[in-house]
Design an enzyme around this catalytic site. Structure first.
Site, short mmCIF file in Angstrom:
data_model
loop_
_atom_site.label_atom_id
_atom_site.label_comp_id
_atom_site.label_asym_id
_atom_site.label_seq_id
_atom_site.Cartn_x
_atom_site.Cartn_y
_atom_site.Cartn_z
N GLY A 26 0.83 -1.20 0.00
CA GLY A 26 0.00 0.00 0.00
C GLY A 26 0.86 1.25 0.00
O GLY A 26 2.00 1.23 -0.43
N ILE A 27 0.30 2.35 0.51
CA ILE A 27 1.06 3.59 0.58
C ILE A 27 1.81 3.59 1.92
O ILE A 27 1.27 3.94 2.95
CB ILE A 27 0.15 4.83 0.46
CG1 ILE A 27 -0.54 4.84 -0.90
CG2 ILE A 27 0.99 6.11 0.63
CD1 ILE A 27 -1.44 6.04 -1.14
N HIS A 28 3.06 3.15 1.86
CA HIS A 28 3.91 3.12 3.05
C HIS A 28 4.96 4.23 2.93
O HIS A 28 4.92 5.02 2.00
CB HIS A 28 4.53 1.73 3.26
CG HIS A 28 5.29 1.23 2.07
ND1 HIS A 28 6.65 1.38 1.94
CD2 HIS A 28 4.86 0.60 0.93
CE1 HIS A 28 7.04 0.86 0.78
NE2 HIS A 28 5.98 0.38 0.16
N ALA A 29 5.91 4.28 3.85
CA ALA A 29 6.83 5.41 3.98
C ALA A 29 7.56 5.80 2.70
O ALA A 29 7.54 6.97 2.31
CB ALA A 29 7.86 5.12 5.08
N ALA A 84 5.18 7.03 -0.13
CA ALA A 84 4.47 8.22 0.34
C ALA A 84 5.39 9.43 0.28
O ALA A 84 4.99 10.51 -0.16
CB ALA A 84 3.97 8.00 1.78
#
Length: 85
Positions: free
Chosen positions: A13-16, A19
């Site tokens: 997903g949208i992780h560090a 992002a």
């Protein structure tokens, strides 16, 4: 104003990492770029708020671009999402 939907394909997903890259990509444009998930709208230039949405693989998000360079911003963000998420 330009709007499009994108389904997240990254298994995390949208992780560090992505992002942070998305924030950097969004800051490259003068237009305001927002991401909407489950009715929550966040500014794509705000890292912690973006990560706080908890966007996972398979989630569909809506990107809205509004401003003087919205054509270029829409194309650039679409390209970024397809390459990174």
């Amino acid at each position: 104003m330009k709007t499009f939907e994108y389904t997240i394909k990254d298994e995390l997903g949208i992780h560090a990492r992505p992002a942070g890259l998305l924030v950097k990509a969004a800051k490259a444009y003068d237009s305001k770029i927002t991401l909407t998930k489950d009715g929550k709208v966040v500014d794509c230039t705000k890292l912690m708020v973006l990560m706080g949405l908890g966007v996972k693989c398979g989630d569909t998000v809506t990107i809205t671009v509004e401003g003087c360079d919205e054509e270029a911003a829409e194309a650039g963000i679409k390209e970024f999402l397809e390459a990174n998420l």
